[in-house]
Design a protein around this motif. Structure first.
Motif, PDB file in Angstrom:
ATOM      1  N   UNK A  58       1.226  -1.141   0.200  1.00  0.00           N
ATOM      2  CA  UNK A  58       0.008   0.130  -0.149  1.00  0.00           C
ATOM      3  C   UNK A  58       0.947   1.078  -0.084  1.00  0.00           C
ATOM      4  N   UNK A  59       0.334   2.156  -0.660  1.00  0.00           N
ATOM      5  CA  UNK A  59       0.904   3.279  -0.618  1.00  0.00           C
ATOM      6  C   UNK A  59       0.493   4.337   0.633  1.00  0.00           C
ATOM      7  N   UNK A 101       8.450  -1.256   0.179  1.00  0.00           N
ATOM      8  CA  UNK A 101       7.611  -0.610   0.993  1.00  0.00           C
ATOM      9  C   UNK A 101       7.884   1.179   0.877  1.00  0.00           C
ATOM     10  N   UNK A 102       6.457   1.634   0.888  1.00  0.00           N
ATOM     11  CA  UNK A 102       6.473   2.915   0.571  1.00  0.00           C
ATOM     12  C   UNK A 102       6.507   3.746   1.842  1.00  0.00           C
ATOM     13  N   UNK A 103       7.489   4.578   2.082  1.00  0.00           N
ATOM     14  CA  UNK A 103       7.776   5.268   3.228  1.00  0.00           C
ATOM     15  C   UNK A 103       7.836   6.769   3.003  1.00  0.00           C
ATOM     16  N   UNK A 104       8.001   7.519   4.039  1.00  0.00           N
ATOM     17  CA  UNK A 104       7.826   9.022   3.710  1.00  0.00           C
ATOM     18  C   UNK A 104       9.168   9.439   2.961  1.00  0.00           C
ATOM     19  N   UNK A 112      14.904  -3.261   4.750  1.00  0.00           N
ATOM     20  CA  UNK A 112      15.551  -2.000   5.235  1.00  0.00           C
ATOM     21  C   UNK A 112      14.265  -1.549   6.216  1.00  0.00           C
ATOM     22  N   UNK A 113      13.245  -1.355   5.748  1.00  0.00           N
ATOM     23  CA  UNK A 113      11.873  -1.191   6.558  1.00  0.00           C
ATOM     24  C   UNK A 113      11.850  -2.058   8.112  1.00  0.00           C
ATOM     25  N   UNK A 114      12.125  -3.220   7.911  1.00  0.00           N
ATOM     26  CA  UNK A 114      12.018  -4.069   9.011  1.00  0.00           C
ATOM     27  C   UNK A 114      13.157  -3.639   9.723  1.00  0.00           C
TER      28      UNK A 114
END
Length: 187
Positions: A58-59, A101-104, A112-114
């Motif tokens: 999801x975005x 993963x979509x991040x700011x 990297x998100x994990x």
């Protein structure tokens, strides 16, 4: 330690401290100077409400503002447990680590998100323990995993407001003390 195992250990470390917060301690100050114990738990609860969405691709726009405001309600412990359970399941879902993963900061690899989430869990477990006067010792393998990651990122984070400036520690300081000091905390 495998990254998923580290993430789950971080969930357990933080969650264990959440379950130790006494009714009178939710307003307690933490090393995160602008956050009380409730604010800190709310921050991570919100983060883990987002995780299942982001790990499915999801975005930020698709998630929208559904997790804005008070995500803890009248049952902060229950809210944390529910968010952590959903986050744990999302990380374990087949293919969860295959999609960026979509991040700011833009799209990043799921691993990297994990790593970011695991570091956040570990350091905030320490913060919450300090805020409520609980045992602040973290799992040594989790600390090693987070220190390795943070050591390579700390310079990049400076000036972004993510963590305070590193605090000097003795050369013989423990890994945990080096980790929290690297992230602007006084061990």
């Amino acid at each position: 330690m495998d990254l998923v195992d580290g993430f789950e250990r971080g969930l357990d470390e933080f969650g264990g401290r959440v379950h130790r917060v006494g009714a009178e301690q939710w307003a307690s100050a933490t090393p995160c100077t602008e956050w009380s114990a409730r604010d800190l738990v709310g921050h991570l609860t919100g983060e883990h409400l987002w995780a299942p969405w982001l790990l499915r691709g999801a975005t930020l726009d698709e998630v929208g503002d559904r997790f804005e405001g008070d995500v803890l309600g009248e049952d902060p412990v229950g809210a944390w447990d529910s968010a952590a359970s959903a986050s744990r399941a999302a990380v374990r879902a087949p293919g969860a680590r295959d999609t960026p993963v979509h991040t700011s900061a833009g799209r990043i690899p799921a691993d990297d998100y994990l790593r970011q989430m695991t570091l956040d869990l570990a350091v905030h477990a320490w913060d919450l323990a300090r805020g409520i006067g609980a045992d602040d010792r973290l799992d040594e393998d989790l600390v090693a995993l987070c220190l390795d990651y943070a050591s390579g990122q700390a310079d990049t984070w400076q000036g972004l407001g993510i963590f305070g400036p590193p605090v000097p520690v003795a050369d013989r300081a423990s890994r945990q003390d080096r980790l929290v000091a690297l992230l602007g905390r006084r061990p």
